[in-house]
Structure formats: structure tokens, C-alpha cells
Design a protein around this motif. Structure first.
Motif, mmCIF file in Angstrom:
data_model
loop_
_atom_site.group_PDB
_atom_site.id
_atom_site.type_symbol
_atom_site.label_atom_id
_atom_site.label_comp_id
_atom_site.label_asym_id
_atom_site.label_seq_id
_atom_site.Cartn_x
_atom_site.Cartn_y
_atom_site.Cartn_z
ATOM 1 N N LYS A 53 -50.518 12.852 94.497
ATOM 2 C CA LYS A 53 -51.768 13.202 93.814
ATOM 3 C C LYS A 53 -52.926 12.703 94.668
ATOM 4 C CE LYS A 53 -51.671 9.151 90.759
ATOM 5 N NZ LYS A 53 -51.776 8.703 89.361
ATOM 6 N N PHE A 75 -46.170 17.336 87.682
ATOM 7 C CA PHE A 75 -45.354 16.303 87.051
ATOM 8 C C PHE A 75 -46.177 15.408 86.131
ATOM 9 C CE2 PHE A 75 -43.604 17.253 91.234
ATOM 10 C CZ PHE A 75 -42.246 17.407 90.987
ATOM 11 N N HIS A 76 -45.499 14.853 85.134
ATOM 12 C CA HIS A 76 -46.062 13.765 84.337
ATOM 13 C C HIS A 76 -45.984 12.485 85.170
ATOM 14 C CE1 HIS A 76 -46.340 15.934 80.526
ATOM 15 N NE2 HIS A 76 -45.139 16.437 80.760
ATOM 16 N N ASP A 77 -46.652 11.430 84.707
ATOM 17 C CA ASP A 77 -46.647 10.157 85.433
ATOM 18 C C ASP A 77 -45.254 9.565 85.614
ATOM 19 O OD1 ASP A 77 -49.387 10.150 85.842
ATOM 20 O OD2 ASP A 77 -49.812 8.926 84.076
ATOM 21 N N ASP A 78 -44.330 9.895 84.717
ATOM 22 C CA ASP A 78 -42.971 9.348 84.822
ATOM 23 C C ASP A 78 -42.054 10.196 85.703
ATOM 24 O OD1 ASP A 78 -42.383 11.577 83.273
ATOM 25 O OD2 ASP A 78 -41.626 10.445 81.561
ATOM 26 N N SER A 80 -41.243 13.406 85.158
ATOM 27 C CA SER A 80 -40.707 14.589 84.470
ATOM 28 C C SER A 80 -41.635 15.776 84.756
ATOM 29 C CB SER A 80 -40.571 14.343 82.967
ATOM 30 O OG SER A 80 -41.822 14.042 82.388
ATOM 31 N N ARG A 82 -43.998 18.697 84.170
ATOM 32 C CA ARG A 82 -44.979 19.101 83.165
ATOM 33 C C ARG A 82 -45.160 20.612 83.131
ATOM 34 N NH1 ARG A 82 -50.775 16.727 83.950
ATOM 35 N NH2 ARG A 82 -51.390 18.780 84.654
ATOM 36 N N ASP A 83 -45.173 21.230 84.322
ATOM 37 C CA ASP A 83 -45.417 22.662 84.417
ATOM 38 C C ASP A 83 -45.043 23.127 85.820
ATOM 39 O OD1 ASP A 83 -46.198 25.187 83.610
ATOM 40 O OD2 ASP A 83 -48.324 24.705 83.404
ATOM 41 N N THR A 102 -53.537 14.754 89.709
ATOM 42 C CA THR A 102 -52.419 15.544 89.211
ATOM 43 C C THR A 102 -51.245 15.416 90.173
ATOM 44 O OG1 THR A 102 -53.966 17.137 88.240
ATOM 45 C CG2 THR A 102 -51.703 17.871 88.549
ATOM 46 N N TRP A 103 -50.134 14.852 89.692
ATOM 47 C CA TRP A 103 -48.917 14.780 90.513
ATOM 48 C C TRP A 103 -48.426 16.198 90.761
ATOM 49 C CZ3 TRP A 103 -48.024 10.358 92.711
ATOM 50 C CH2 TRP A 103 -48.258 9.154 92.045
ATOM 51 N N HIS A 104 -48.149 16.539 92.018
ATOM 52 C CA HIS A 104 -47.691 17.882 92.333
ATOM 53 C C HIS A 104 -46.882 17.913 93.624
ATOM 54 C CE1 HIS A 104 -51.450 17.485 94.577
ATOM 55 N NE2 HIS A 104 -50.989 18.420 95.401
#
Length: 156
Positions: A53, A75-78, A80, A82-83, A102-104
Motif C-alpha cells: 500500500k 486486501f483487508h489489513d489481515d 484476507s 476484500r475485492d 489500500t493493500w493491493h
């Protein structure tokens, strides 16, 4: 003037294929201090872009797939998922813009894929990206297993 044509895309795809990382960047911006960075990102299947991110400083990032097929995963912070979206001229999903923090990651799904990427500048190697602690680094042995797991979860 720089024209984005088949000749340029073909040269970049050849360069990406011969690169150990299976990708290459062509910068339109001239200096790392530019406030907006524009680039072509040519990639081949098997390249690994570690989840990351852009924060501190916050940076927006956008991708438009000019050729091929590329999946963008958020991704979510953990860690997983997200989309996600599969982008490319044949998918009807041409591009995506991400907000800062945003994690990506991206997964190249087709040979000769090229994305036009835009990101806020300036670029500083030490602060440009925060890499996800839950994902392998680029040269770790776990990369192939991690990518296989992502593709399976997303049915890619």
C-alpha cells in the motif's frame, strides 16, 4: 511527444519476457520528484508484485489495461481478500483507481499484458511502498504457493 503504439507495447513485452522478474516499466515522467508518475507496466504470467500500500505519504494509484488480462486484488489489513477485478480490453473492465492506504497486488493472467499506471509522486525508494507483513517478499520460496492460493480463491 510519446506515442503508445503496438511497436512500443511489443518492445516492452519482449523486454518483460527476458527479465528475471517477468516485468518491465517504461516511465513517461522524467524525474522521481515529479508530482505525478505515469508509466507503462509490461508483465508476463508468473511475475510477482508483493501486496503493498502507499501511505506516509498517501498516494492514489490507477491502472488501465491496454493489452492482455491482469487481475487487481484488494486486501483487508489481515490479508484476507476484500475485492478483485479482472481488467483487460476483452473483459469490459478497463481500469481501476485505488485510494491511498489500500493493500493491493496484481496478477498477470495473459502473456503480453501491458497496463498504463498513474500514481502520485514523488517517488522515494524508502517511503513509496509499505509491503504487507502477511505476504512473502519477492524472492521468498513461498511466492509460488502464495500466488497459487490467491488464484484458487479467486477462481482465476
Amino acid at each position: 511527444m510519446i506515442t503508445v503504439d503496438n511497436d512500443l507495447l511489443n518492445r516492452l513485452s519482449r523486454k518483460a519476457k527476458s527479465s528475471p522478474r517477468k516485468r518491465t516499466i517504461f516511465n513517461f515522467h522524467k524525474e522521481s520528484s515529479d508530482t505525478i508518475h505515469r508509466m507503462l507496466n509490461a508483465m508476463e504470467p508468473g511475475t510477482y508484485i508483493p501486496p503493498h500500500k502507499h501511505e506516509n505519504p498517501d498516494k492514489r494509484e490507477a491502472f488501465w489495461v491496454l493489452r492482455g488480462k491482469i487481475a487487481l486484488i484488494v486486501f483487508h489489513d489481515d490479508g484476507s481478500i476484500r475485492d478483485h477485478v479482472v481488467m483487460g480490453p476483452e473483459t469490459g473492465n478497463y481500469g481501476t483507481e485505488l485510494p491511498p492506504r489500500t493493500w493491493h497486488s496484481l496478477i498477470c493472467l495473459q502473456e503480453d499484458s501491458v497496463a498504463y499506471e498513474v500514481k502520485d509522486g514523488p517517488w522515494d525508494r524508502d517511503s513509496d511502498k509499505d509491503f504487507a507483513p502477511w505476504a512473502p517478499a519477492e524472492n521468498e520460496e513461498r511466492v509460488a504457493e502464495f500466488m497459487k492460493s490467491l488464484k484458487k480463491k479467486l477462481k482465476l
